[in-house]
Write a protein that holds these residues in place. Sequence first.
Motif: not given
Length: 427
Positions: A49-59, A61-63, A68-74, A82-88
Amino acid sequence: MNTAILNVLLQFVEGLISFELYESIAPTKKKLRNFALITVGYMIMCGINLAFDYNFIINSFVLLSFMFVFAKVLFKIQVGLSFFISILFVTFVTLSEYAVMSLISIVTQNEALAIINDPYSYMVLIVASKSILFFALKIASSFIKKYQIKTKINVLVLAFPVAVLINCSVFALIASNFNLTDTYKILISVCAFVMFVTSIVVCILQQRESEREAELVELRAIKQAQETDNKYFEILERQNNNLMVYAHDTKNHLQAIRNMTDDESIIEYLERLTDALNKYSRQASSGNHNLDVIINKYITECEIKGVEFTYDVRLSNLSGVQMFDLVSILGNLLDNALESAEKSTGKSIHLQTDHRNTYDVIIVTNSCDTKPVTQGNALKSSKANKKQHGLGIKSIKSALKNYSGDYNWEYDEENKEFISTVMILRK
């Protein structure tokens, strides 16, 4: 510096909320490990966030990727969900922050970036937006966890939160490139709030649709099981009839041979053959042919598996119950009893019928060494095939609807017995 510290705080609070969301949907034993990994993930996102100065699109996508990784792996949640929860989650985060940010902008007469750079406004943004996010996700998770195992997420449902994220991207571009009047800020806030509420409604509608689909699948499975059982008992009845005719004729032939000799050894041998044939004669004689077929089946099965089977059907022969329903009710009761008794040390089953007021009563008591495990108010199946979980009991209850009937069970710890009781309104 203050902004960086507050951004760390925001990410930590959001990490707590995401951890709570996943734990409410798919609880795990490694809670501390998962929380630590989620916290580390959010600190990495904080740096991005800080590196890209709060760029909405990048942030966004990263989130989305991290969630998705949290839901599927952990938390081992299936890919579609997992995809549905991530988007929501990303949608709710974005909408809550934009709605609160727009309102703060109206009150303070500052632009969006100025709010982020002002520590006091930023603190208000964190507290308000994350509180809204927490309660909204609580509502959504209560619906998601009901169908997460049973159903798959409809891909079309994902279109709405994706569209919301695109709209939020447009709002972000407008807010960063134009000096908006209070009227437009209010409109953006209202739009964000409406989309926020609509996202929750879509989640609820998806859950209800999934429940209906799960019920239909379950009803089809019950119907198929009932039809299979009935075909089996029809075949069994024909075989029993043929076997009894054969046994009857054979005993007559043996008697005729016995009358033709005075040799004691031959007579003794013929008597042993006759006794053996008696086992194939109809053993139950309740006055209800359908009930007799079922009882005879379990007499044979219990004998093969070394389980003592006794019965007393003198007080009610269940003649008012249709064959289709009798197989579903009594067949499933005795199947469950036999499965449990076979594993016990007592190895016994007792079937008893009774007549109480306007009800016929079926009581099946079987030996059971351990107290059954329950899940909520329902028995938890011990079968390896979880698709068959509870199907027998559901089939019983489905058949009982035709007779305004009821099913109950209890466990006698002192005698180590499981007792099933079925009440059937006599027609």
